[in-house]
Design a protein around this motif. Structure first.
Motif, mmCIF file in Angstrom:
data_model
loop_
_atom_site.group_PDB
_atom_site.id
_atom_site.type_symbol
_atom_site.label_atom_id
_atom_site.label_comp_id
_atom_site.label_asym_id
_atom_site.label_seq_id
_atom_site.Cartn_x
_atom_site.Cartn_y
_atom_site.Cartn_z
ATOM 1 N N LEU A 142 6.779 104.815 -123.101
ATOM 2 C CA LEU A 142 6.222 103.728 -123.901
ATOM 3 C C LEU A 142 5.501 102.663 -123.082
ATOM 4 N N LEU A 143 5.942 102.453 -121.846
ATOM 5 C CA LEU A 143 5.436 101.321 -121.067
ATOM 6 C C LEU A 143 4.575 101.737 -119.874
ATOM 7 N N LEU A 144 4.280 103.034 -119.755
ATOM 8 C CA LEU A 144 3.487 103.489 -118.617
ATOM 9 C C LEU A 144 2.112 102.832 -118.611
ATOM 10 N N GLU A 145 1.523 102.693 -119.793
ATOM 11 C CA GLU A 145 0.269 101.968 -119.950
ATOM 12 C C GLU A 145 0.541 100.703 -120.743
ATOM 13 N N SER A 146 -0.434 99.845 -120.865
ATOM 14 C CA SER A 146 -0.242 98.582 -121.588
ATOM 15 C C SER A 146 0.158 98.878 -123.035
ATOM 16 N N PRO A 147 1.372 98.533 -123.437
ATOM 17 C CA PRO A 147 1.831 98.889 -124.781
ATOM 18 C C PRO A 147 1.237 97.973 -125.849
ATOM 19 N N ASN A 148 0.966 98.549 -127.027
ATOM 20 C CA ASN A 148 0.576 97.743 -128.177
ATOM 21 C C ASN A 148 1.858 97.242 -128.857
ATOM 22 N N PRO A 149 1.742 96.352 -129.844
ATOM 23 C CA PRO A 149 2.947 95.782 -130.468
ATOM 24 C C PRO A 149 3.905 96.828 -131.035
ATOM 25 N N LYS A 150 3.367 97.904 -131.614
ATOM 26 C CA LYS A 150 4.243 98.941 -132.174
ATOM 27 C C LYS A 150 5.021 99.645 -131.067
ATOM 28 N N GLN A 151 4.353 99.970 -129.986
ATOM 29 C CA GLN A 151 5.026 100.626 -128.872
ATOM 30 C C GLN A 151 6.031 99.687 -128.208
ATOM 31 N N LEU A 152 5.685 98.408 -128.132
ATOM 32 C CA LEU A 152 6.599 97.429 -127.546
ATOM 33 C C LEU A 152 7.856 97.281 -128.406
ATOM 34 N N THR A 153 7.682 97.312 -129.727
ATOM 35 C CA THR A 153 8.835 97.238 -130.625
ATOM 36 C C THR A 153 9.749 98.438 -130.428
ATOM 37 N N ALA A 154 9.142 99.634 -130.328
ATOM 38 C CA ALA A 154 9.936 100.836 -130.082
ATOM 39 C C ALA A 154 10.664 100.735 -128.748
ATOM 40 N N ALA A 155 10.005 100.172 -127.735
ATOM 41 C CA ALA A 155 10.620 100.014 -126.418
ATOM 42 C C ALA A 155 11.815 99.069 -126.487
ATOM 43 N N ILE A 156 11.692 97.997 -127.237
ATOM 44 C CA ILE A 156 12.799 97.045 -127.376
ATOM 45 C C ILE A 156 13.993 97.706 -128.059
ATOM 46 N N LEU A 157 13.715 98.495 -129.100
ATOM 47 C CA LEU A 157 14.795 99.137 -129.853
ATOM 48 C C LEU A 157 15.529 100.183 -129.018
ATOM 49 N N ILE A 158 14.794 101.083 -128.364
ATOM 50 C CA ILE A 158 15.464 102.114 -127.560
ATOM 51 C C ILE A 158 16.098 101.490 -126.316
ATOM 52 N N GLY A 159 15.465 100.457 -125.776
ATOM 53 C CA GLY A 159 16.052 99.763 -124.628
ATOM 54 C C GLY A 159 17.356 99.087 -124.991
ATOM 55 N N ALA A 160 17.392 98.460 -126.167
ATOM 56 C CA ALA A 160 18.621 97.802 -126.623
ATOM 57 C C ALA A 160 19.721 98.828 -126.861
ATOM 58 N N TRP A 161 19.368 99.954 -127.497
ATOM 59 C CA TRP A 161 20.361 101.010 -127.726
ATOM 60 C C TRP A 161 20.930 101.521 -126.406
ATOM 61 N N SER A 162 20.049 101.833 -125.468
ATOM 62 C CA SER A 162 20.472 102.406 -124.192
ATOM 63 C C SER A 162 21.308 101.422 -123.379
ATOM 64 N N ALA A 163 20.874 100.178 -123.319
ATOM 65 C CA ALA A 163 21.597 99.185 -122.534
ATOM 66 C C ALA A 163 22.981 98.923 -123.130
ATOM 67 N N ARG A 164 23.060 98.800 -124.448
ATOM 68 C CA ARG A 164 24.345 98.522 -125.095
ATOM 69 C C ARG A 164 25.311 99.686 -124.911
ATOM 70 N N LEU A 165 24.849 100.905 -125.228
ATOM 71 C CA LEU A 165 25.733 102.054 -125.123
ATOM 72 C C LEU A 165 26.052 102.379 -123.666
ATOM 73 N N GLY A 166 25.055 102.268 -122.789
ATOM 74 C CA GLY A 166 25.294 102.538 -121.371
ATOM 75 C C GLY A 166 26.327 101.596 -120.784
ATOM 76 N N TYR A 167 26.215 100.314 -121.125
ATOM 77 C CA TYR A 167 27.190 99.330 -120.639
ATOM 78 C C TYR A 167 28.571 99.614 -121.211
ATOM 79 N N HIS A 168 28.632 99.901 -122.509
ATOM 80 C CA HIS A 168 29.908 100.168 -123.168
ATOM 81 C C HIS A 168 30.609 101.371 -122.539
ATOM 82 N N LEU A 169 29.853 102.439 -122.310
ATOM 83 C CA LEU A 169 30.442 103.649 -121.736
ATOM 84 C C LEU A 169 30.840 103.446 -120.275
ATOM 85 N N THR A 170 29.972 102.779 -119.516
ATOM 86 C CA THR A 170 30.277 102.533 -118.103
ATOM 87 C C THR A 170 31.543 101.704 -117.962
#
Length: 261
Positions: free
Chosen positions: A45-73
């Motif tokens: 999503l972020l390899l090139e300059s993201p548009n607002p839709k791609q940035l929103t998707a990045a925030i959502l998957i980033g939040a999911w990954s960070a929350r679950l990764g921290y919880h599991l770790t």
């Protein structure tokens, strides 16, 4: 972008396998899985300059990954050197050839990371930068799942802190309506990711992502081993909980056995 992403994940999970062999605990693979899905998706999503839709998707998957990764770790570190019961069982099944079989298992996890990140590759490749109804609905569904799963995990953590007895059964908050609200909302999150990707060309092809996640939660790595462990530790109290409480979708609880006498 696809081939480098797959190769990097194979390398990471090979290194993760070597690390787990060294510490004699294969449980960290769960945290690697959650974190690498996020990193791979963000790479797309972020390899090139993201548009607002791609940035929103990045925030959502980033939040999911960070929350679950921290919880599991945090959970894995707390229980180390005790290993998750799933991997203890696999050690028994693969006795005498644990290392090579776990290496294949870890490489399989790397492939699953790649496949589960593909919806975000399609979002990144979408030439239309505008939000469509599907991406908006998908974002809202994903956000609902993230909030629900966070609440469920916090309620369980609070219950365990207040009542450290391993035989006690949590039936407070969301856990009153579902025996596994965290798994339910995890499924909701991946349905949201699919809906978000559905607005992009070939987005329909990623229907496998929520289907695989939900199948694993219901039939393989989620509910079955968790329930078996809970019954073993908590006995009749958990069996009563099973009789009165929905296993997955939050529903009003049934009357307990004592109230029916």
């Amino acid at each position: 972008m696809l081939l480098p992403a797959l190769i990097v994940n194979l390398v990471i999970f090979t290194a993760a396998w070597a690390f787990c062999v060294k510490i004699k605990n294969f449980s960290p693979v769960d945290a690697f899985w959650a974190i690498c899905i996020g990193l791979t998706s963000l790479f797309f999503l972020l390899l090139e300059s993201p548009n607002p839709k791609q940035l929103t998707a990045a925030i959502l998957i980033g939040a999911w990954s960070a929350r679950l990764g921290y919880h599991l770790t945090r959970r894995i570190a707390k229980h180390h050197p005790d290993e998750d019961s799933r991997y203890v069982k696999l050690r028994e099944v693969w006795q005498g050839k644990e290392k090579p079989m776990f290496l294949l298992f870890f490489l399989g996890q790397a492939v699953s990371v790649f496949l589960l990140a593909l919806p975000f590759h399609l979002i990144s490749a979408d030439p239309d930068p505008t939000f469509d109804p599907l991406s908006i609905i998908g974002a809202l569904v994903t956000l609902t799942g993230l909030v629900g799963e966070t609440i469920a995990d916090r309620q369980m953590s609070a219950f365990k802190s207040a009542d450290p007895d391993p035989k006690s059964v949590c039936n407070n908050g969301l856990w009153k309506y579902s025996r596994h609200p965290n798994y339910f909302f995890e499924s909701v999150i991946w349905c949201g990711f699919f809906l978000f990707a559905l607005g992009s060309p070939w987005g329909w092809s990623t229907i496998y992502a929520p289907a695989v996640i939900t199948f694993l939660l219901l039939k393989v790595t989620g509910i079955p081993p968790t329930e078996a462990s809970a019954v073993k530790r908590k006995g009749e109290a958990y069996r009563e909980y099973q009789r009165t409480t929905s296993p997955f979708i939050p529903l009003p609880p049934k009357p307990d056995s004592s109230s029916q006498r």
